[in-house]
Design an enzyme around this catalytic site. Structure first.
Site, PDB file in Angstrom:
ATOM      1  N   ASP A   1       0.812  -1.215   0.000  1.00 13.82           N
ATOM      2  CA  ASP A   1       0.000   0.000   0.000  1.00 13.82           C
ATOM      3  C   ASP A   1       0.850   1.271   0.000  1.00 13.82           C
ATOM      4  OD1 ASP A   1      -2.216  -1.764   0.322  1.00 13.82           O
ATOM      5  OD2 ASP A   1      -1.884  -1.748   2.482  1.00 13.82           O
TER       6      ASP A   1
ATOM      7  N   GLU B   1     -11.595   1.128  -3.246  1.00 16.83           N
ATOM      8  CA  GLU B   1     -10.841   1.586  -2.077  1.00 16.83           C
ATOM      9  C   GLU B   1      -9.621   2.386  -2.540  1.00 16.83           C
ATOM     10  OE1 GLU B   1     -10.163  -2.184  -0.264  1.00 16.83           O
ATOM     11  OE2 GLU B   1      -8.479  -2.706  -1.581  1.00 16.83           O
TER      12      GLU B   1
END
Length: 521
Positions: free
Chosen positions: A15, A188
């Site tokens: 991420d 997301e």
């Protein structure tokens, strides 16, 4: 050299998010249940990254007590505005519990960073901050659409203004976009940008596994409506198949260099021995250009490659960290982590200078606890680890040694422990699905024990000795696939750690580790 090798951060650095400040670049990644939280890196050329610390390095910032494996700190975003760095992230408290969003600030990216500002009524995960030209600041994340989900894991991206003075969200929540790929779940990782007068919303879709992808939309007005790019997904590897060298690419952030080039960081995995991803999700770098107001990633190919042309930035290498940590410093090197927030005085670099002392704790690596454990990420498919420890186990419950850890239910432990008939023994334990299996053992009569693991892909071998470089085979050819997230579940990658435990029993002993060596084979 005119090329660089991906990933730019190997091992479980998932991420990624980055920002540019002048000629400097700063990057953060997820850290899950490990402490300190959110490693932060510095680069001058986008290729060579140097860890300068952790954003969440104090217990007052991060309480991971009881946090399950692969929960904890998710998907940080780093931004810089008017002399201040901002890091915003989600704390996933438990498997089914609250997702709490917060941010911290610092004037120096090396720290210290502030204590968290917790955001009230801020549902969702993967938050980001956007600083608009009118001075207003906006928070984005994902949430269940107010009208309800039309299919499983259907989410939307929403936005709300953030008052930095009070640390509170204010005004209405705006629904921005529920993604380009209908029926593809898990919208997301939103990031908002303003480029050439247009607002761009970059998100991830398809979950973090094989169907992961990056999509984008744009609008003339911040609150929308957002026009969907007809080329979506602008980046994915799911069409390449599970045998591709890089898989599950997604969760991206973008930056423009001081020379006008555009680059993207994203996560991806490198499977080995089939679709098995022991290192979890790593950080990759890929260029893109703009065509008719839309990004085209790696023109002519459209994928992330293991070898790519370098950015047009002067190469800036950092001093390579030593392969062997002799524990001579009064502080642990930044690659080391604890399992959850360390509680109690169970480790020391000063009680015996030149050694890492780990004191026995009742907590173990087989439960969601805070064991006497210090570990670092696996960063290569082929590697070797060596260590030496001094230990005097008094019972079979007392153990110390080396662990290759995916989570509390999947691991290999090479541990020195008290023998059932007196003396002591070296044991190799495979833990799979929460069940321990003794694979090999040998009695040892020594005050000092050398341990070594050699890994080639999914072929794991374990050795021990009572003298330096005089090795005895404990077991060769163990199956490493149990340390893959595809077997063990979760989102993290394998850690290699040193530990000591009394396995639920009170104890006052300790183990002294003289060094820890990690080398790529």
């Amino acid at each position: 050299m005119n090329t660089f090798t991906n990933p730019v951060l190997s091992g479980c650095y998932a991420d990624p998010s980055f920002c540019r400040v002048g000629e400097d670049y700063y990057l953060v990644t997820s850290s899950f249940e490990y402490f300190p939280g959110v490693p932060i890196f510095h680069s001058k050329d986008l290729v060579n990254w140097h860890q300068i610390g952790h954003v969440l390095d104090r217990p007052s910032q991060l309480n991971l007590d009881g946090t399950p494996c692969s929960r904890g700190i998710y998907a940080p975003t780093i931004r810089y505005h008017e002399g201040v760095f901002y890091m915003i992230t989600t704390f996933v408290v438990s498997a089914t519990g609250a997702r709490r969003n917060f941010y911290v600030t610092a004037e120096n990216p090396s720290g210290p960073w502030s204590d968290p500002v917790w955001l009230v009524d801020a549902p969702g995960i993967d938050p980001s901050l956007f600083f608009d030209g009118d001075g207003k600041v906006y928070f984005t994340a994902n949430r269940v659409p107010p009208a309800g989900q039309q299919y499983p894991k259907h989410m939307e991206i929403y936005m709300q203004e953030l008052d930095l003075q009070s640390g509170r969200l204010t005004g209405p929540k705006y629904s921005l976009w529920d993604g380009a790929l209908k029926q593809i779940h898990a919208q997301e990782a939103p990031h908002l940008y303003k480029i050439d007068g247009l607002y761009y919303l970059l998100i991830a879709e398809g979950g973090t596994g094989f169907t992961h992808s990056v999509t984008i939309a744009r609008s003339e007005v911040l609150t929308g409506p957002y026009e969907v790019c007809k080329m979506n997904p602008i980046l994915t590897h799911r069409h390449l198949g599970q045998q591709a060298p890089i898989v599950n690419v997604g969760h991206a952030d973008i930056v423009q260099t001081q020379h006008g080039e555009w680059w993207m960081v994203c996560l991806g995995s490198r499977p080995r021995g089939g679709y098995y991803r022991n290192m979890g999700r790593e950080t990759f770098l890929v260029p893109f250009v703009w065509e008719e107001g839309w990004p085209v990633v790696n023109p002519g190919k459209g994928i992330v490659e293991l070898e790519m042309a370098r950015p047009s930035l002067a190469e800036h290498r950092w001093a390579a960290p030593p392969a062997c940590d002799h524990f001579d410093s009064p502080e642990l090197a930044p690659q080391w982590n604890f399992l959850r927030t360390p509680r109690g005085d169970y480790w020391s670099l000063t009680e015996r200078p030149g050694h890492l002392r780990l004191k026995l704790k009742a907590d173990t690596v087989m439960a969601e606890q805070n064991p006497s454990f210090v570990g670092r990420r696996q960063q290569h498919h082929d590697f070797a680890v060596r260590t030496v420890l001094e230990f005097r186990p008094q019972s079979p419950a007392q153990a110390a040694g080396l662990v290759l850890l995916q989570n509390d239910a999947f691991q290999y432990r090479m541990e020195w422990r008290g023998g059932t008939e007196g003396g002591s023994e070296i044991c190799l334990v495979r833990r799979s699905g929460g069940t321990d299996e003794l694979l090999a053992s040998a009695m040892v009569a020594a005050d000092k024990l050398y341990l070594k693991t050699e890994v080639y892909g999914q072929h794991f071998s374990f050795y021990y000795g009572t003298q330096s470089e005089r090795w005895h085979t404990l077991l060769e050819g163990a199956d490493g696939r149990i340390l893959s997230t595809d077997v063990a579940g979760g989102f993290s990658g394998t850690y290699i750690g040193l530990y000591a435990s009394s396995n639920g029993q009170p104890a006052a002993g300790y183990a002294d580790f003289d060094y820890f060596e990690y080398t790529r084979l």
